[in-house]
Design a protein around this motif. Structure first.
Motif, short mmCIF file in Angstrom:
data_model
loop_
_atom_site.label_atom_id
_atom_site.label_comp_id
_atom_site.label_asym_id
_atom_site.label_seq_id
_atom_site.Cartn_x
_atom_site.Cartn_y
_atom_site.Cartn_z
N VAL A 293 -0.95 44.49 81.88
CA VAL A 293 -1.90 44.16 81.18
C VAL A 293 -0.45 43.23 81.16
O VAL A 293 -1.85 42.09 80.51
CB VAL A 293 -1.81 44.87 79.38
N THR A 294 0.25 42.61 81.23
CA THR A 294 1.12 41.21 80.90
C THR A 294 0.14 39.90 82.31
O THR A 294 -0.46 38.82 81.42
CB THR A 294 2.09 41.31 80.60
N ARG A 295 0.54 41.02 82.91
CA ARG A 295 0.08 40.38 84.60
C ARG A 295 -1.50 40.09 84.67
O ARG A 295 -1.82 38.89 84.86
CB ARG A 295 0.35 41.18 85.28
N PHE A 296 -2.41 40.97 83.81
CA PHE A 296 -3.74 40.99 83.75
C PHE A 296 -4.00 39.63 82.93
O PHE A 296 -4.80 38.18 83.62
CB PHE A 296 -4.46 42.14 83.45
N LEU A 297 -3.50 39.35 81.60
CA LEU A 297 -3.67 38.07 80.84
C LEU A 297 -3.32 36.76 81.23
O LEU A 297 -4.49 35.63 81.82
CB LEU A 297 -2.93 38.76 79.21
N PHE A 298 -2.42 36.82 82.08
CA PHE A 298 -1.48 35.59 82.97
C PHE A 298 -2.59 35.05 84.09
O PHE A 298 -2.57 34.02 84.38
CB PHE A 298 0.19 35.99 83.76
N ASP A 299 -3.17 36.05 84.36
CA ASP A 299 -4.07 36.24 85.97
C ASP A 299 -5.39 36.02 85.44
O ASP A 299 -6.24 35.24 86.16
CB ASP A 299 -4.16 37.66 86.86
N HIS A 300 -5.44 35.94 83.38
CA HIS A 300 -7.28 35.47 83.01
C HIS A 300 -7.50 34.72 82.80
O HIS A 300 -7.84 34.62 81.86
CB HIS A 300 -7.71 36.62 82.86
N ILE A 301 -6.01 33.38 82.12
CA ILE A 301 -5.94 32.23 81.17
C ILE A 301 -7.59 31.74 81.92
O ILE A 301 -7.75 31.09 82.46
CB ILE A 301 -5.17 31.19 81.81
N GLY A 302 -8.12 31.62 80.72
CA GLY A 302 -9.13 30.99 80.12
C GLY A 302 -10.64 31.35 80.79
O GLY A 302 -11.44 30.72 80.00
N ASN A 303 -10.30 32.16 80.43
CA ASN A 303 -11.91 34.08 81.18
C ASN A 303 -11.78 34.70 78.99
O ASN A 303 -10.53 35.06 78.93
CB ASN A 303 -11.22 34.64 81.96
N LEU A 304 -12.78 34.70 79.15
CA LEU A 304 -13.08 36.02 78.29
C LEU A 304 -12.63 37.36 78.34
O LEU A 304 -12.48 37.31 79.22
CB LEU A 304 -14.62 35.51 78.09
#
Length: 276
Positions: free
Chosen positions: A92-103
Motif C-alpha cells: 500500500v505504501t508503494r502504491f501511494l508513492f507511485d500515485h502521488i498527485g492522483n486521486l
C-alpha cells in the motif's frame, strides 16, 4: 504517532507541526550562485531531510533514508498499530508513492491489491492510510467543491513528506515530473500556514485551494506549459478561468521568463515562488 500525543497529553500540550527542509532552506545550505535547476533535482532525488545534507554519497543517503523508512514502518506503524501483514502495508505504501498527485480511493487501492493476487478489505486499507498519515510519511489532501462551497467525501490525494523517500522505496522507476512538482508545492503551502485542498469546479480540477487568514488562493501547477500550439497553457488555465470570484489565482511552472498575467491569473516560475 501523532494521535498518541493527543491521548497522553490532552489539554497539556501545544502541537508544533514540522516538515523537512523547504527548497529555500535547502538552497541556503549551498554556495551562492549555484544553479537552482540543478539543486532542485538534488532536492527531490536525494532528500529534504536536514541530515542528508551532511552525507556525501548517494549510497550513504539511501542507507539513511532506508533507516528512516524502516523505523517508521516497523516501529511507528507495525508495533503501535499492531498490524500483522507487513508485506501488504509495504504494498500500500508503494502504491501511494507511485500515485502521488492522483486521486485515490480506498476501493481503488483494495481492487489494485486484489488484482495483483493479494486480497485486502477496504476497511483494512483505511486503517493503513490512517497509520501512514498519522506517522507523517504521507499527507492527505481532501477535495473541495468551489462552486458548491462544500467538502467532498471521496477522491483524496496523498503527498509524500519527502520525495527522496519515494525514490528510495520505488528505486529508479520514472516519476511524473508534474506530480513531483505538485508534491513540492503542496508541502510549501502547508509550511506557509495554509489549509490545502484539491479544488473541483464543474468537471475540472484546480490543483490546490489554499485557505489562509486573508482568504482563499488558487494554484495550478504544471512542469511546463510551453508547446507548439499553446494547448497545454490553455488546458492549465481553464479551471482557474472557470472560477468567478476575485481571489488570487496562480499558475506555477518551471518555465523561465517574466511574470505574465492571463486575465488576472499570474504565471510565475515555481522555483522563484519557492524562494519567496
Amino acid at each position: 504517532m501523532s494521535g498518541e500525543l493527543a491521548t497522553l497529553l490532552s489539554g497539556r500540550y501545544i502541537e508544533i507541526k514540522m516538515l523537512p527542509l523547504s527548497f529555500k532552506e535547502f538552497l541556503s545550505a549551498h554556495p551562492a550562485g549555484s544553479s537552482m535547476g540543478r539543486l532542485y533535482q538534488d532536492y527531490i532525488h536525494n532528500s529534504s531531510f536536514p541530515y542528508a545534507l551532511e552525507l556525501q554519497s548517494p549510497k550513504d543517503i539511501r542507507q539513511y533514508l532506508e533507516g528512516i523508512y524502516d523505523s517508521i514502518v516497523l516501529k511507528d506503524i507495525i508495533a503501535r498499530r499492531r498490524i500483522h501483514d507487513l508485506e501488504m502495508l509495504k504494498s500500500v505504501t508503494r502504491f501511494l508513492f507511485d500515485h502521488i498527485g492522483n486521486l485515490c480511493s480506498t476501493k481503488k487501492i483494495a481492487d489494485t491489491m486484489t488484482s495483483a493476487g493479494r486480497k485486502i478489505a477496504v476497511h483494512t486499507v483505511e486503517n493503513y492510510l490512517d497509520a501512514l498519515t498519522e506517522s507523517f510519511i504521507f499527507y492527505r489532501a481532501g477535495r473541495y467543491d468551489i462552486k458548491g462551497k462544500q467538502y467532498l467525501k471521496t477522491g483524496d490525494k496523498y503527498y509524500a513528506a519527502d520525495i527522496g523517500l519515494r525514490y528510495c522505496v520505488l528505486g529508479s522507476k520514472k516519476a511524473d515530473d508534474g506530480h513531483i512538482l505538485e508534491n513540492v508545492v503542496y508541502l510549501e503551502l502547508l509550511r506557509r500556514g495554509y489549509e490545502v485542498y484539491i479544488g473541483k469546479i464543474g468537471t475540472a480540477e484546480v490543483d490546490f485551494i489554499a485557505i489562509g487568514e486573508e482568504g482563499e488562493e488558487y494554484y495550478q501547477v504544471a512542469y511546463t506549459v510551453i508547446d507548439a500550439d499553446g494547448k497545454t497553457l490553455e488546458r492549465e488555465l481553464a479551471p482557474l478561468d472557470a472560477i468567478k470570484d476575485h481571489n488570487p489565482k496562480y499558475l506555477l511552472t518551471m518555465d523561465y521568463g517574466p511574470m505574465v498575467s492571463h486575465n488576472g491569473i499570474r504565471q510565475l516560475n515555481v522555483l522563484d515562488w519557492l524562494c519567496k
